[in-house]
Scaffold this motif. Structure first.
Motif, PDB file in Angstrom:
ATOM      1  N   LYS A 224      22.304 -23.796  25.499  1.00 16.92           N
ATOM      2  CA  LYS A 224      21.967 -24.142  27.279  1.00 16.92           C
ATOM      3  C   LYS A 224      21.236 -25.355  27.245  1.00 16.92           C
ATOM      4  CE  LYS A 224      23.036 -22.167  31.518  1.00 16.92           C
ATOM      5  NZ  LYS A 224      21.635 -22.570  32.582  1.00 16.92           N
ATOM      6  N   THR A 225      21.558 -26.348  28.155  1.00 17.69           N
ATOM      7  CA  THR A 225      20.278 -27.401  28.722  1.00 17.69           C
ATOM      8  C   THR A 225      19.220 -26.604  29.363  1.00 17.69           C
ATOM      9  OG1 THR A 225      22.350 -29.637  28.433  1.00 17.69           O
ATOM     10  CG2 THR A 225      19.995 -29.229  29.913  1.00 17.69           C
ATOM     11  N   THR A 226      18.270 -26.857  29.352  1.00 15.96           N
ATOM     12  CA  THR A 226      16.714 -26.405  29.274  1.00 15.96           C
ATOM     13  C   THR A 226      16.067 -27.153  30.417  1.00 15.96           C
ATOM     14  OG1 THR A 226      15.676 -26.273  27.710  1.00 15.96           O
ATOM     15  CG2 THR A 226      17.268 -24.447  28.617  1.00 15.96           C
ATOM     16  N   PHE A 262      13.528 -31.826  29.529  1.00 17.05           N
ATOM     17  CA  PHE A 262      14.760 -31.206  29.298  1.00 17.05           C
ATOM     18  C   PHE A 262      15.439 -31.065  27.877  1.00 17.05           C
ATOM     19  CE2 PHE A 262      14.469 -33.212  33.479  1.00 17.05           C
ATOM     20  CZ  PHE A 262      15.170 -32.450  34.502  1.00 17.05           C
ATOM     21  N   ARG A 263      15.531 -30.539  27.932  1.00 15.08           N
ATOM     22  CA  ARG A 263      16.136 -30.197  26.257  1.00 15.08           C
ATOM     23  C   ARG A 263      17.487 -29.788  25.963  1.00 15.08           C
ATOM     24  NH1 ARG A 263      12.091 -29.861  22.433  1.00 15.08           N
ATOM     25  NH2 ARG A 263       9.900 -30.401  23.552  1.00 15.08           N
ATOM     26  N   ASP A 272      23.514 -37.766  31.940  1.00 13.87           N
ATOM     27  CA  ASP A 272      23.526 -37.216  32.965  1.00 13.87           C
ATOM     28  C   ASP A 272      22.443 -36.421  33.705  1.00 13.87           C
ATOM     29  OD1 ASP A 272      26.110 -37.297  32.156  1.00 13.87           O
ATOM     30  OD2 ASP A 272      26.392 -35.235  31.163  1.00 13.87           O
ATOM     31  N   ILE A 273      21.393 -36.179  32.935  1.00 13.99           N
ATOM     32  CA  ILE A 273      20.335 -35.809  33.389  1.00 13.99           C
ATOM     33  C   ILE A 273      19.727 -37.008  34.411  1.00 13.99           C
ATOM     34  CG2 ILE A 273      17.830 -35.296  33.541  1.00 13.99           C
ATOM     35  CD1 ILE A 273      18.884 -32.953  31.230  1.00 13.99           C
ATOM     36  N   VAL A 277      19.232 -36.164  38.585  1.00 16.80           N
ATOM     37  CA  VAL A 277      17.777 -36.526  38.602  1.00 16.80           C
ATOM     38  C   VAL A 277      17.406 -38.019  40.182  1.00 16.80           C
ATOM     39  CG1 VAL A 277      15.427 -37.189  38.732  1.00 16.80           C
ATOM     40  CG2 VAL A 277      16.007 -35.700  36.942  1.00 16.80           C
ATOM     41  N   ASN A 278      18.175 -38.608  39.869  1.00 16.05           N
ATOM     42  CA  ASN A 278      17.912 -39.780  40.485  1.00 16.05           C
ATOM     43  C   ASN A 278      18.780 -39.915  42.102  1.00 16.05           C
ATOM     44  OD1 ASN A 278      16.673 -41.823  39.318  1.00 16.05           O
ATOM     45  ND2 ASN A 278      18.364 -42.573  38.284  1.00 16.05           N
TER      46      ASN A 278
END
Ligand SMILES: [Zn+2]
Length: 385
Positions: A224-226, A262-263, A272-273, A277-278
């Motif tokens: 999972k993304t962390t 982030f991982r 995506d991340i 955030v933006n």
């Protein structure tokens, strides 16, 4: 010669070569030792290969050396065996290797000098008959940017095999990474009149809470993304050793900053991340006046390692694993390796290596049988490439 005797000879070679490599104090503060390790490897290959068509090429970027070894007369699909000889710093005693029936002990025994020993022996076995090549990097533990990160777009292998410690799991996926800073600044004011200005720490907490809803961390080992909040700062405090030394409580904080790690699993992209955030920040900005600024800085971007599970080389290795060990062990990696650079070019990368225990600690050791398994599986793999 019986099979047992042959195996014993091979086992001893792998143990001896691993121990020879562990003796070099090749951590990042020791460029001389890194040079010596590379010279040792050159000589070991020269002495053993008995060929004058073996070429040694040294790539240098920002004083970081990477050794590339190949037979200039070889034909066929180019199989690149890749490993690093740099290690995390340790006490002098950790560079005095030893072994018993079960383990080889010493800094780098698992991560990854035994893996390097295995690929050197595999190279020597196949360099006359296959287009097998060797790439030995020296800056993996500090990101690999000047080593494989410099070399990867100058060579074009058909497949990259990395013998990082994977506990004899076949690894074709590793998470990407993203370090991003968020900095909030505002006018500040006196704490007795909190209505005069928003507190920058409150603003940052609001942003982090919204991000945390998007990125909840799993409670156990899940693919999972962390998101990790690595460091946070705000207001005018002075800290030392985890304690506040001085600073006012009666100020509306005029600044707050956070560094996030982030991982990313393969279905989450860096973009995506960044856009999440933006979006959260621009929503927050709508409720603030022009006295406030929120900016983001990308500190580091680490690409994913993502090899197609249907790639013929992957399928072949999985099939051989089943034949040789009667099991299929495939697992993804949470941390990044040098292999990611080649993967970013669309080149298939497979990690397969031994069982390392206590690596990055002062009791590093590698399980002997897992080193032998690493060699044996890759040997079978190379046989009919
Ligand atoms: Zn490693």
């Amino acid at each position: 010669m019986s099979g047992d005797k042959m195996d014993n000879k091979l086992n001893n070679k792998l143990i001896n070569l691993t121990e020879e490599l562990v003796r070099f104090r090749s951590d990042k503060g020791n460029p001389d030792e890194i040079d010596k390790t590379l010279s040792f490897i050159r000589k070991y290959i020269l002495d053993d290969s008995g060929s004058d068509s073996i070429e040694f090429k040294e790539f240098i970027d920002n004083d970081v050396k990477t050794l590339y070894v190949f037979n200039n007369e070889a034909v066929g699909p180019e199989i690149l065996l890749c490993g690093h000889i740099d290690v995390i710093s340790a006490d002098v005693k950790d560079f005095k290797p030893r072994h018993d029936d079960k383990y080889i002990y010493g800094r780098g025994s698992g991560d990854m000098k035994s893996g390097v020993a295995a690929i050197i022996e595999l190279f020597l076995k196949y360099c006359q008959t296959k287009n097998v090549r060797l790439l030995i990097s020296t800056d993996e533990e500090i990101g690999g940017f000047n080593g494989v990160g410099y070399v990867y777009d100058k060579i074009n292998p058909s497949l990259v095999l990395v013998t990082e410690p994977t506990s004899n799991n076949i690894r074709i996926k590793e998470k990407g990474g993203l370090w991003i800073d968020i900095n909030v600044t505002g006018p500040g004011g006196h704490a007795s009149k909190p209505w005069v200005a928003n507190n920058c720490i409150d603003i940052l907490i609001g942003i982090l809470s919204e991000l945390r809803i998007e990125y909840t961390n799993p409670k156990s080992d899940e693919w999972k993304t962390t998101m990790n909040i690595g460091a946070i700062n705000g207001g005018k405090l002075e800290y030392s050793k985890g304690k506040i030394i001085s600073g006012p409580a009666n100020s509306i904080a005029d600044n707050a900053s956070v560094r996030l790690d982030f991982r990313l699993v393969e279905t989450t992209s860096h973009d995506d991340i960044i856009s999440d955030v933006n979006n959260i920040i621009s929503k927050k900005m709508q409720s603030l006046n022009s006295d406030f600024k929120i900016d983001t800085v990308i500190i580091e971007k680490v690409v994913h390692l993502n090899t197609d599970e249907n790639n013929p080389y992957v399928k072949k290795l999985v099939k051989l694993q089943k034949e040789l060990f009667n099991e299929i062990k495939i697992s993804p990696g949470h941390a990044a390796s040098d292999g990611r650079f080649f993967s970013s070019k669309g080149i298939p990368v497979i990690l397969y290596g031994p069982e390392s225990l206590g690596h990055h600690s002062n009791n590093e050791r590698v399980e002997l049988i897992s080193v032998i398994n690493t060699y044996n599986l890759l040997d079978k793999f190379m046989e009919d490439i």
